[in-house]
Design an enzyme around this catalytic site. Structure first.
Site, short mmCIF file in Angstrom:
data_model
loop_
_atom_site.label_atom_id
_atom_site.label_comp_id
_atom_site.label_asym_id
_atom_site.label_seq_id
_atom_site.Cartn_x
_atom_site.Cartn_y
_atom_site.Cartn_z
CB CYS A 497 38.26 -56.27 8.23
SG CYS A 497 37.64 -57.50 9.39
CG ASP A 571 22.50 -53.36 32.27
OD1 ASP A 571 21.50 -52.84 32.79
OD2 ASP A 571 22.74 -53.32 31.05
#
Length: 866
Positions: A497, A571
């Site tokens: 992070c 898609d």
């Protein structure tokens, strides 16, 4: 290819370097570079450092370091140099910044055309002595050679206070630290009544040349008389009139027509060739008489009307085609949308250093600039000569060093062509040549000079220069201690992070992106941040979820953002669903905070433009710093269950339709080697950025039962998937498959995507590989696509209607490329995996067998992994 740690290779084999080749957006391969015989390194460096050869300068996106960081990671961008326009001087700057890069500087070219004409050869182009390619520098390979960013757009203003370049397309403005303008000029027709409506300006040359070719075709096909007038008595107008006359005479003779069917007149308000010696005027008057071109001097055009010109004397001259080649003017946006001081004609006033007289770090060169202390005619020779001093002063400006004055020559050599392969030499008060042996020798000399200049920018060397890896760049040092402190922190970036883009940067980016794309089905999104987005599915619908992610293959983050969004939505559209929400996954190269913010903003602005048009919300996402610019989306959509278009819905007898041309894989592989023409890449990007949402809607409305988007597995790979899912076979008409311009040429050069070998393994699904494998188009069936078109099957009786509807909807390359078969092709023999017969004009389909396709269950062996 083997994946070997870079540092291990370098430590044990110091004469070898590892090159990371990115020939497609889909995979990475590693290869060992050959030993380098010698390298040139500036300054005093250690032997070990001298051996560490930088592959990044040899290949536009090559990466070489132990930590496998990109050049952007090792040399974060400190300053932006933006070149506006692709004029002669900028062409030189682009090459020299490629030959000798300034570490920490990103060079960006903004140009509305990627082919810049060389003015010295344009009369020869009109006369038919040269081809279009021979007279134009292709800026795309030149920029790729130098690892420069290209933005194919037009500048419409400069915001000096905020250091931004404003663009015509409306996309986000571009940041600069140092900028240079070399946009050329256009003939000023607006001062004469009717000239804008009834004349053709000679610039831009592309528009004029198309009109000229059309005129010749019209005259030859119909055999009609025609009067052509050229307005402008300078060297350019004289060369143009004679070049047109000689070319037209030659073409008429080839067609067995009267050579005098088209008459030419040159009109000027003064005398011809006013900036040259009187002997030059005398010579050209003789040449005009010899070629049958009428000359009207000291009587300018007062008004242009349909079919005629009214002169200042009141005389009317018939003119079916009027070419405007008078003294040119500067672009209107310079006066309307910049704070720069201009001269009384609208040209940028510059010092002898080529820097603006009013604004620091803004430079100008070529015809658009007026060096107040050294006024010179608007001629290509001066623009070419300004290249070297401009390049040196741009470097000095980036480093904060004192600029150096440039004094152009007061007398210049002119070689002026006479239409045929002859020329006149003009130098001060001296001149000679014209029609005859001397003029012919002068033309050959000029031809040699011009071709040599063009060759400088066509034959680009392979760069393999050394780089002081551990020392800070001069640009970074010149930027000051705060910049140096920020750069020292780059190699210490955390993972996990800790690699996230800072909250302050992210909040500024999101603010700049407003309004963020929304959708009513997003209950909790980016406007009310939470741990996750909440998206509702409308009653009676099913949810569609898909994800796509890849690294950038273009230098423009805005364009990359658009392509990545279209690719990710493909898609969803292919399933017949409407996209409702997208979560972004973005990685931005390590760098200074301001550069990270700008790159993330540009990329997400491009993506948001596509999401907004699709009605898809940007519901959230994750951003981090990394070695490369990358972007992907997880897309949530919804559709009625009965509307879903699956890959496995093909039915016997249906026609197979493709909505976009193929070829993006090979084109960008060629682009990375600086082998692709700029227009090829521009066409490919236009295709990739085009949404397929409307295509999917049209296909569904016309009864499509199966659909997929053509992406990484290539056309054949996705067709095989559809056959497998439908327990069907297919015949594919190779001749009917639409192909992007330049793709065939790249394949013929042996350039293919790095994913091509993996895709070619699907050749075992082809029933007749021996008959078609040598066809030039065959490799493109396996070419991996990014943001490719829709591949669908529709009822045969509606196929023509759907093609017309798709073309009307903005998909001009739509084609019927095949047919669904119930039985395997005869050529399949006893091999059930051979489900596709590839036909062509020379290889007709020989019919189907009586064997139905069956589901192939993999046994784990390579031969069965279909």
């Amino acid at each position: 290819h083997h994946m070997i740690p870079c540092r291990a290779v370098r430590d044990h084999h110091p004469r070898l370097s590892l090159r990371l080749c990115m020939s497609s957006a889909f995979c990475t391969t590693y290869s060992i570079a050959l030993p380098v015989v010698s390298t040139r390194v500036r300054g005093k460096v250690s032997p070990a450092r001298r051996r560490a050869v930088s592959a990044s300068q040899r290949h536009p996106r090559a990466l070489t370091t132990g930590a496998m960081k990109s050049d952007l990671a090792r040399d974060p961008i400190v300053k932006d140099l933006v070149l506006i326009g692709g004029g002669h001087a900028h062409v030189y700057v682009l090459k020299m910044f490629g030959m000798k890069p300034e570490r920490g500087v990103r060079v960006t070219l903004i140009a509305n055309t990627l082919r810049t004409p060389y003015s010295g050869m344009l009369p020869g182009l009109v006369a038919g002595h040269y081809t279009w390619d021979e007279t134009h520098v292709d800026l795309q390979p030149l920029c790729k050679f130098g690892n420069h960013r290209v933005i194919h757009d037009e500048c419409v203003g400069i915001d000096y206070e905020n250091k931004r370049i404003l663009l015509k397309s409306g996309r986000p403005s571009v940041k600069f630290d140092v900028a240079s303008v070399d946009v050329g000029i256009t003939p000023s027709a607006g001062e004469v009544d009717g000239a804008d409506a009834h004349t053709v300006p000679v610039k831009p040359i592309g528009g004029f040349n198309a009109r000229w070719e059309a005129l010749m075709t019209r005259v030859i096909e119909h055999g009609v008389e025609c009067q052509v007038c050229v307005v402008g008595g300078g060297a350019g107008g004289a060369e143009l009139a004679l070049s047109m006359r000689c070319r037209m005479r030659r073409e008429l003779a080839k067609a067995n027509l009267d050579e005098n069917l088209v008459k030419f007149t040159l009109i000027t308000r003064g005398e011809i060739m006013p900036t040259h010696a009187k002997s030059v005027r005398k010579t050209f008057l003789g040449v005009f008489a010899e070629h049958g071109v009428d000359v009207v001097e000291n009587d300018g055009v007062m008004r242009a009307e349909n079919g005629k010109l009214i002169l200042q004397s009141g005389r009317a001259i018939e003119s079916n085609e009027t070419i405007w080649c008078t003294q040119a003017g500067a672009a209107k946006w310079l006066r309307d949308n910049t704070p720069l001081v201009l001269d009384d004609k609208g040209f940028i006033a510059v010092n002898p250093t080529l820097e603006s007289t009013s604004h620091k770090n803004i430079f100008a060169a070529g015809d658009v600039a007026n060096v107040l202390k050294h006024p010179r005619p608007k001629a290509g020779v001066f623009a070419v000569r300004q290249g070297p001093p401009l390049e040196k002063n741009l470097r000095r400006a980036l480093l904060g060093e004192a600029l150096v004055d440039f004094t152009p020559q007061s007398v210049f050599l002119g070689l002026i062509t006479t239409g045929d392969k002859s020329a006149v030499l003009s130098y001060g008060k001296m001149s000679f040549g014209g029609l005859g042996p001397v003029g012919e020798k002068l033309w050959r000399w000029k031809d040699k000079i011009d071709r040599k200049w063009m060759k400088m920018y066509a034959d680009l060397p392979d760069m393999m220069g050394g780089k002081e890896e551990d020392e800070a760049s001069k640009i970074a040092l010149a930027a000051g201690p705060e910049t140096m402190a920020a750069l020292r922190a780059v190699p210490m970036r955390c993972g996990g992070c800790g690699a996230k883009v800072g909250a302050t940067v992210l909040s500024r980016v999101m603010k700049r992106l407003e309004p963020i794309p929304t959708n009513p089905n997003v209950e909790i999104g980016i406007d009310q941040p939470d741990d996750a987005a909440v998206v509702s599915t409308p009653p009676g619908m099913v949810s569609i979820q898909t994800v796509d992610y890849f690294r950038s293959f273009v230098d423009d983050p805005y364009i990359f953002g658009q392509v990545a969004a279209v690719h990710a939505l493909g898609d969803c559209w292919a399933m017949g669903a409407d996209p409702h929400a997208a979560l972004a996954i973005a990685s931005v190269p390590y760098g200074l905070e301001a550069q990270v913010e700008e790159t993330l903003y540009q990329m997400m602005a491009g993506a948001c433009s596509v999401l907004r048009e699709a009605g898809c919300a940007l519901a959230g996402g994750h951003s981090c710093e990394g070695a490369e610019l990358s972007l992907g989306f997880s897309v949530h959509g919804a559709a009625p269950r009965e509307k879903l278009m699956k890959k496995g819905g093909m039915k016997t007898g249906q026609k197979i339709i493709l909505t976009k041309p193929v070829g993006t894989g090979t084109l960008f592989a060629a682009d990375m080697r600086a082998k692709a023409q700029g227009q090829w890449i521009s066409n490919a990007l236009d295709s990739m950025r085009q949404s397929s949402g409307e295509a999917a809607r049209v296909l569904f409305d016309h009864g499509a039962t199966a659909c997929t988007d053509v992406t990484g597995f290539g056309l054949l790979g996705h067709l095989v998937e559809m056959c497998k899912g439908s327990n069907a076979a297919a015949v594919l008409d190779m001749d009917a498959v639409p192909v992007l311009p330049g793709a065939l040429e790249c394949v013929q050069l042996g350039i293919t995507s790095s994913l091509q070998p993996a895709n070619v393994r699907l050749a075992r699904a082809v029933a007749n590989p021996e008959a078609v494998s040598n066809a030039p188009k065959y490799p493109l069936l396996f070419d991996p696509q990014t943001a490719g078109g829709m591949l669908a099957s529709v009822p045969a009786e509606r196929a023509s209607d759907v093609v017309r509807a798709l073309i009307a909807a903005g998909y001009p390359h739509t084609a019927i490329i095949g047919e669904v078969l119930e039985y395997l092709p005869k050529a399949s023999g006893n091999a059930p995996e051979r489900v596709v017969f590839v036909s062509s004009a020379s290889v007709p389909f020989d019919g189907a067998s009586n064997i139905k396709p069956t589901q192939v269950v993999s046994c784990g062996a390579d031969a069965c992994n279909l």
